[in-house]
Enzyme design. Sequence first.
Site, mmCIF file in Angstrom:
data_model
loop_
_atom_site.group_PDB
_atom_site.id
_atom_site.type_symbol
_atom_site.label_atom_id
_atom_site.label_comp_id
_atom_site.label_asym_id
_atom_site.label_seq_id
_atom_site.Cartn_x
_atom_site.Cartn_y
_atom_site.Cartn_z
ATOM 1 N N ASP A 1 0.784 -1.222 0.000
ATOM 2 C CA ASP A 1 0.000 0.000 0.000
ATOM 3 C C ASP A 1 0.819 1.276 0.000
ATOM 4 O O ASP A 1 0.278 2.362 0.202
ATOM 5 C CB ASP A 1 -0.968 -0.010 1.187
ATOM 6 C CG ASP A 1 -2.111 -0.980 0.960
ATOM 7 O OD1 ASP A 1 -2.658 -0.990 -0.160
ATOM 8 O OD2 ASP A 1 -2.460 -1.727 1.893
ATOM 9 N N ASP B 1 -7.504 -4.635 -4.214
ATOM 10 C CA ASP B 1 -7.092 -3.295 -3.819
ATOM 11 C C ASP B 1 -5.773 -2.892 -4.477
ATOM 12 O O ASP B 1 -5.509 -1.698 -4.694
ATOM 13 C CB ASP B 1 -6.902 -3.199 -2.305
ATOM 14 C CG ASP B 1 -7.929 -3.939 -1.474
ATOM 15 O OD1 ASP B 1 -8.383 -5.016 -1.902
ATOM 16 O OD2 ASP B 1 -8.238 -3.474 -0.376
#
Length: 398
Positions: free
Chosen positions: A109, A174
């Site tokens: 991320d 994601d």
Amino acid sequence: MCAILLTACHTHKQVEEQDPFIQENISFAQEQLGNAIKTIEASGKILNPVTLKPDGSVFYCDMTDWRSGFFPGSVWYLYELTGDSALLPLADKYTEAIKGAKDLNWHHDVGFIIECSFGNGLRLTKNEKYKDVIVDAARSLSTRFRPVPGIIQSWNVDKGWQSERGWECPVIIDNMMNLELLFNATRLTGDSSFYKIAVSHADRTLAEQFRPDGSCYHVVDYDLKTGKVRNRHTAQGYSHESAWSRGQAWAIYGFALCYRETGEKKYLDQAGKTFQFMKNHPVMPEDLVPYWDMDAPDIPDALRDVSSASCIASALYMMSTLDTVNASSYRNYADRILVSLSSPDYRAKLGENGNFILMHSVGSIPHQAEVDVPLNYADYYFLEALKRKRDLEETVKN
């Protein structure tokens, strides 16, 4: 003090001339986030608000949290939307506070963290100091590329709840959102290795992570030696075969941006197919704010997920600018979402909700984490959607 409170001290002429709906939402965001900024500045610390704790107090994260880039990014968008010069040093300060995240290589991320903060900073100021951070972060993300399956590994599986799932190389949908960092790094450096990793990841995800109806799995687990798929699972959805709504939002947005960056129509086709799955889903509520999972067993009483709606709206505005015959339908659907999100059902009252803009998002019901609370990424994509809507309307005017 008026500069910090961001009241009426500096109003961009553009704000006065735009759509009253956009203007009202910007004005509200300016006051609500202004309250959050006032709290942060009064603390004498650099705080990074994410959500509300069970006791109603604000949870602030550190730079390693995957959500650490969203609040700085929201301040950048608020600066862009208002033209308020008082926001510029604040956006820079909150962004610089998470600079160390560029070296994170133990989760995927870093793309969310750096692109939302430093990416917007570079876009709006052209300051070269942001460029170096973006490129360093892209190098960190690239270390997670696994050449045999051709993907970027999302989570490590040596500890935590991920270690209990029996996964070897999990990839979550994601991760499509983190590819923007790699595309940006190639643009900034001319180094095509970042681009090639992003395309490899997108292609394998396209092949393995979707069902025939256009919906996506949350997690695909790969064998590192053979590259074959070991499992298709969920982590935050209702079940392995259910349609976790935020995962669908990540897919729509992620593949739309891949088309924007590459011109490969297969990516836009997938974004459109996943959107049509959500749009035509028989349980999609009339206000277009999805249930947290479209297969949740307690529909119509299941919780909604505003973060999914705001992300989809922003993605659709982006798609409406791309080479597609459905441009107006994407924009119209996004407009309807924003009307819902701006209503008292989902937008907080001024000074309430921990000074977050939107209410009623869901982090992870299976983990009983962030259930029916505000989330900073819901606010971030809401502001991005407003910005994209304003840009589209100004284009029409001109």
